[in-house]
Design a protein around this motif. Sequence first.
Motif, PDB file in Angstrom:
ATOM      1  N   PHE A 114       1.625  33.217 -21.882  1.00  0.00           N
ATOM      2  CA  PHE A 114       1.417  32.870 -22.440  1.00  0.00           C
ATOM      3  C   PHE A 114       1.528  31.882 -20.691  1.00  0.00           C
ATOM      4  O   PHE A 114       0.960  30.281 -21.385  1.00  0.00           O
ATOM      5  N   THR A 115       2.503  31.818 -20.136  1.00  0.00           N
ATOM      6  CA  THR A 115       2.377  30.284 -18.903  1.00  0.00           C
ATOM      7  C   THR A 115       1.360  30.368 -18.483  1.00  0.00           C
ATOM      8  O   THR A 115       1.025  29.269 -18.562  1.00  0.00           O
ATOM      9  N   PRO A 116       0.088  31.713 -17.665  1.00  0.00           N
ATOM     10  CA  PRO A 116      -1.129  30.801 -17.504  1.00  0.00           C
ATOM     11  C   PRO A 116      -1.707  30.034 -17.967  1.00  0.00           C
ATOM     12  O   PRO A 116      -2.963  29.190 -18.140  1.00  0.00           O
ATOM     13  N   THR A 117      -2.201  30.509 -19.267  1.00  0.00           N
ATOM     14  CA  THR A 117      -2.506  29.444 -20.389  1.00  0.00           C
ATOM     15  C   THR A 117      -1.772  28.448 -20.831  1.00  0.00           C
ATOM     16  O   THR A 117      -2.797  27.527 -20.806  1.00  0.00           O
ATOM     17  N   PHE A 118      -1.165  28.266 -20.587  1.00  0.00           N
ATOM     18  CA  PHE A 118      -0.185  27.089 -20.398  1.00  0.00           C
ATOM     19  C   PHE A 118      -0.557  25.986 -19.694  1.00  0.00           C
ATOM     20  O   PHE A 118      -0.945  25.023 -20.258  1.00  0.00           O
ATOM     21  N   GLN A 119      -0.298  26.580 -18.606  1.00  0.00           N
ATOM     22  CA  GLN A 119      -0.695  26.083 -17.321  1.00  0.00           C
ATOM     23  C   GLN A 119      -1.928  25.255 -17.188  1.00  0.00           C
ATOM     24  O   GLN A 119      -2.353  24.084 -16.803  1.00  0.00           O
ATOM     25  N   ALA A 120      -2.898  25.665 -17.437  1.00  0.00           N
ATOM     26  CA  ALA A 120      -4.573  25.936 -18.050  1.00  0.00           C
ATOM     27  C   ALA A 120      -4.649  24.422 -18.995  1.00  0.00           C
ATOM     28  O   ALA A 120      -5.766  24.220 -18.838  1.00  0.00           O
ATOM     29  N   VAL A 121      -4.150  24.849 -20.048  1.00  0.00           N
ATOM     30  CA  VAL A 121      -4.427  23.636 -21.191  1.00  0.00           C
ATOM     31  C   VAL A 121      -3.697  21.706 -20.365  1.00  0.00           C
ATOM     32  O   VAL A 121      -4.272  21.272 -21.241  1.00  0.00           O
ATOM     33  N   PRO A 336     -12.317  23.534  -6.991  1.00  0.00           N
ATOM     34  CA  PRO A 336     -12.723  22.712  -8.481  1.00  0.00           C
ATOM     35  C   PRO A 336     -11.928  22.339  -9.865  1.00  0.00           C
ATOM     36  O   PRO A 336     -11.776  23.534  -9.699  1.00  0.00           O
ATOM     37  N   ARG A 337     -12.674  21.706 -10.784  1.00  0.00           N
ATOM     38  CA  ARG A 337     -11.751  21.839 -11.628  1.00  0.00           C
ATOM     39  C   ARG A 337     -12.123  23.153 -12.489  1.00  0.00           C
ATOM     40  O   ARG A 337     -10.981  23.147 -13.338  1.00  0.00           O
ATOM     41  N   ASN A 338     -13.394  23.447 -12.929  1.00  0.00           N
ATOM     42  CA  ASN A 338     -13.292  24.694 -13.417  1.00  0.00           C
ATOM     43  C   ASN A 338     -12.769  26.289 -12.978  1.00  0.00           C
ATOM     44  O   ASN A 338     -13.397  27.104 -13.857  1.00  0.00           O
ATOM     45  N   ALA A 339     -12.234  25.413 -11.542  1.00  0.00           N
ATOM     46  CA  ALA A 339     -11.353  26.909 -11.533  1.00  0.00           C
ATOM     47  C   ALA A 339     -10.041  26.691 -11.083  1.00  0.00           C
ATOM     48  O   ALA A 339      -9.475  27.648 -11.260  1.00  0.00           O
ATOM     49  N   ILE A 340      -9.833  25.688 -12.133  1.00  0.00           N
ATOM     50  CA  ILE A 340      -8.429  25.627 -12.001  1.00  0.00           C
ATOM     51  C   ILE A 340      -7.763  26.892 -12.356  1.00  0.00           C
ATOM     52  O   ILE A 340      -6.256  27.179 -12.413  1.00  0.00           O
ATOM     53  N   PRO A 341      -7.422  27.037 -13.837  1.00  0.00           N
ATOM     54  CA  PRO A 341      -7.228  28.227 -14.926  1.00  0.00           C
ATOM     55  C   PRO A 341      -7.344  29.535 -13.875  1.00  0.00           C
ATOM     56  O   PRO A 341      -5.704  30.390 -14.035  1.00  0.00           O
ATOM     57  N   GLY A 342      -8.214  29.797 -13.475  1.00  0.00           N
ATOM     58  CA  GLY A 342      -8.399  31.198 -12.999  1.00  0.00           C
ATOM     59  C   GLY A 342      -7.543  30.904 -11.146  1.00  0.00           C
ATOM     60  O   GLY A 342      -6.412  32.176 -10.956  1.00  0.00           O
TER      61      GLY A 342
END
Length: 424
Positions: A114-121, A336-342
Amino acid sequence: MRLFALRDYRHLFGAQVIALFGTGLTTVALGLLAYDLAGPRAGIVLSTALTIKMVLYVVIAPLAAAYVDRLPRRTLLVVLDVVRGAVVLALPLISEVWHVYVLIGLLQAASATFTPTFQAVIPDLVTDESAYTRALSASQVASTMESLLSPVLAAVALTFMSFDRLFLGTSAGFLVSAVLVLSTRIPDARPSSHTRAWDRATSGIRAFLGTPRLRGIMALNLVVAAAGSIVVVNTVNHVRDGLGGSQSDVAWMLAASGGGTLLAALVLPRVLDRVAARTVMTTGAGVLVVATTAAAALVATGLTTWTGTAIVWTVIGIGMALIITPTGKVLRASVPRNAIPGTFAAQFSLSHLAWLITYPLAGRLGGEGNLTVTWSVLAALAGVGAVSALLLWPRHDGRGTVTTLSAPARHAPRADRATLTEAA
């Protein structure tokens, strides 16, 4: 752009706040449940449960980052909230220590997704850069408010109800969070630039290893975990057995640490406008080294008092905030922006890896009844982390110059590459 004028962000932030307060009540209630089941060995039970949590966080978070971009994120978040609410509802019904371990495993597996998914949203909902910075600050303020107010609410509640009723509040919080998430319009994740699952799972960790400031954050994670373990794991036995306090006293002492965190969080936004993140975060590391050393000295000399403990706990809260609050901004400025979730998933995993080291130490050594040795070892670990951070994070990098970029950052698009020079 006014941050809270964004309806979807407003609802998602409300979900975060409610879930955080539910989690805070669980933290207090879990410690008391461990004491009820195991008595003087509560620290061992609690540290084992927290170790299970850390193992799952370390293992599952990167795997979740590798696959959640292929799932509808809103549905996933709602399902995970419902699962967490159901598990917490079952906790007060258990009668054996091993039941705690099983349920905590299920709960934390859901949270680790949940938490990493939430942060990446959040970056997808808040696209304006200045608004996104405020969103990170708001998230940290919510966390610090939870660390302060949840123990206070628990202390008030425990004056007229048993601790097991606190789990009901937690469960309700998760369900309300699920309803708020369901009311938002969350876009699906942007596809990762990596095609292989292993590359997607490890991209954030590679960014940490390849960027000096992120390597410094890895060391600072150890400082936070060493100091925080004293508060999270050892408070219940220290207050109940060492100071002869009650269940409510445990909650009030935890609130002292939360109060220090809140105090620092209220001051930090203005400080970070003028002072480099590296300076603020390494200062926080120094504060935590001093606080943990003071804690060990107090119990070694037999001078531990209610006032002395409260002061040390408050200083620990301040030091933790000085490190944790700027972390999101540093991460955002480093990739970069597309690397934020990871990258957020990697920080989530790596920070909990540090807790995986310190939680068992605090529980096993503290469970033997010798807090002098326990807190001396943790103070030494905090010192190692602080010195390592100073060496790994170059001084001239404090205002945002990335001296070494990870491979994904080197090949970032022009628009994303600009974010790498934002002030950390």
